[in-house]
Design an enzyme around this catalytic site. Structure first.
Site, short mmCIF file in Angstrom:
data_model
loop_
_atom_site.label_atom_id
_atom_site.label_comp_id
_atom_site.label_asym_id
_atom_site.label_seq_id
_atom_site.Cartn_x
_atom_site.Cartn_y
_atom_site.Cartn_z
CD GLU A 115 31.51 20.29 40.50
OE1 GLU A 115 30.99 19.17 40.41
OE2 GLU A 115 31.86 20.94 39.51
CB CYS A 128 40.29 26.09 40.87
SG CYS A 128 39.15 26.93 39.77
CB CYS A 135 27.57 32.03 36.77
SG CYS A 135 28.46 33.51 36.27
CB CYS A 139 30.28 32.57 29.20
SG CYS A 139 30.60 34.11 30.11
CB CYS A 142 31.10 28.81 30.83
SG CYS A 142 31.26 28.54 32.61
CB CYS A 370 38.98 25.86 32.52
SG CYS A 370 40.58 26.22 33.12
#
Ligand code: SAH
Ligand code: SF4
Length: 397
Positions: A115, A128, A135, A139, A142, A370
């Site tokens: 994305e 962004c 990933c 975290c 997230c 975010c």
């Protein structure tokens, strides 16, 4: 040797072998493109100029067809077309938020999807960009962190996201009209804050950002590019030396105990180690302040004491603190701090002499804010209980 032989003999170009299949021009560094051009028989003396010409067509004019490169000889254009392609990630779908934020889903080689988010503001527009599919880090607040790492993006796939957005914004200059004079660029800033940890894909991110910053590339100033890291300490100095863009750090906690849970990479490089490294960043990169990102999680990291500790910790580092109200996602184990709490927290930091803007969540209605990104093809998710357990929390479901 004959008396009239040239002092410097003409260098015969011995074609070097290119990889099988056509090579994508997008994402090749200047050096790599130069080598590839020489490998197809471009005389070495001309190669540098050809790189400049091709870069201008590709990155400044948005041209995707060699036939349109009218300052190159026709035969040379045909030769380029035999060996190279100009390819960017394929746009699969686009959603536009009520606030104008655009979220793109793009497909890259292998059928993977990432994305990309475009955020328009009055005086600028920020893209962004993602650096990885998923990933490796986990975290706990997230959404991307709940998705396994599938692979690193190539430099072409990273800079290609910028080109895709310029296509969608219709921002390539028209011949004879030019660009830039009519006002600020629609796409004026790039943040590496999409999916992935950019410093775990350092070489590709560096190569892509060099193209973004190059005057013959996308031509963005290094001050308009911000790389966000969760704190990959050994790569931070390299980021200053080899990229030189602005740096943002996902700080999010003021004690190792809490940061271990929120940003587990803290177990490897703790707060003290991270801060020591950050102290030298501005000097190394000759850059401005470091942005400390701080996600506001209700009753987790949002007390007055946290705010005061934060100010103490970063003492001596030119910094601004970006407060990010937590953006929820399905199954997320946290809640956003109350607005009054966030304002109080911001006030303490501000009074200590640091800018402390509260980031307005953008594109929440399309899950573009975010930490909400996650590719649609990789939806196989961990359960809420699993996420909570890994974060060391009791399941709050
Ligand atoms: N991997 C990099 C960059 C991508 S995340 C990094 O971690 O820095 C960009 C920012 O969004 C980071 O500061 C990240 O911590 C933050 N973020 C992640 N999930 C979030 C959420 N659900 N709500 C608000 N911010 C979030
Ligand atoms: Fe990865 Fe950044 Fe999300 Fe952490 S916050 S899981 S490093 S994308």
């Amino acid at each position: 040797m004959a008396a009239d032989a040239p002092i410097t003999q003409d260098v015969m170009t011995i074609p070097r072998k290119l990889p099988e299949g056509p090579v994508n021009i997008v994402g090749l560094t200047r050096d790599k493109l130069r080598e590839a051009l020489i490998a197809i028989g471009t005389p070495e003396k001309q190669a540098k100029m050809r790189v400049n010409q091709i870069w201008q067509w590709v990155y400044q004019w948005g041209v995707r067809d060699f036939a349109e490169m009218t300052n190159l000889a026709k035969a040379y254009r045909a030769q380029l077309a035999d060996h190279f392609v100009i390819e960017i990630p394929e746009l699969v779908s686009k959603q536009v938020s009520a606030d104008g934020t655009r979220k793109y889903l793009v497909r890259i080689a292998g059928g993977h999807e990432v994305e990309v988010v475009y955020i328009p503001e009055t005086d600028r527009g920020t893209l962004c960009v993602s650096s990885q599919v998923g990933c490796t880090l986990t975290c706990s607040f997230c959404h991307t962190g709940t998705q396994k790492l599938v692979r690193n993006l190539t430099a072409g796939e990273i800079v290609g996201q910028i080109m895709m957005a310029r296509d969608d914004l219709d921002e390539w200059p028209q011949p004879g009209v030019g660009t830039g004079d009519a006002g600020p660029r629609l796409l004026s800033n790039v943040v590496l804050m999409g999916m992935g940890e950019p410093l775990y894909n350092f070489d590709n991110v560096r190569d892509a950002m060099k193209i973004a910053m190059d005057g013959e590339g996308i031509s963005l100033s290094r001050r308009r590019i911000t790389l966000s890291t969760s704190g990959v300490v050994p790569e931070i100095a390299k980021c200053a030396e080899e990229i030189g863009c602005l740096l943002a750090v996902s700080f999010h906690a003021t004690t190792d105990e809490v940061r271990d849970k929120l940003v587990p990479i803290n177990k490897r490089w703790n707060i003290e180690t991270l801060l020591n490294t950050l102290r030298s960043y501005p000097k190394l990169s000759n850059s401005e302040r470091i942005t400390f990102e701080y996600v506001m999680l209700k009753d987790v990291n949002d007390s007055d004491e946290d705010a005061r500790r934060l100010v103490k910790l970063i003492q001596g580092i030119p910094a601004k603190i970006n407060l990010i109200p937590f953006n929820e996602w399905p199954g997320s184990p946290y809640q956003r701090s109350d607005w009054q709490r966030i304002e109080k927290f911001a006030d303490i930091i501000y009074k200590a002499g640091y800018a402390s803007p509260i980031r307005t969540p953008r594109g929440e209605d399309i899950m573009a804010a975010c930490g909400q990104l996650k590719s649609a093809t990789e939806r196989a998710r961990k359960s809420r209980a699993q996420i909570a357990a890994e974060a060391g929390l009791a399941d709050q479901a």
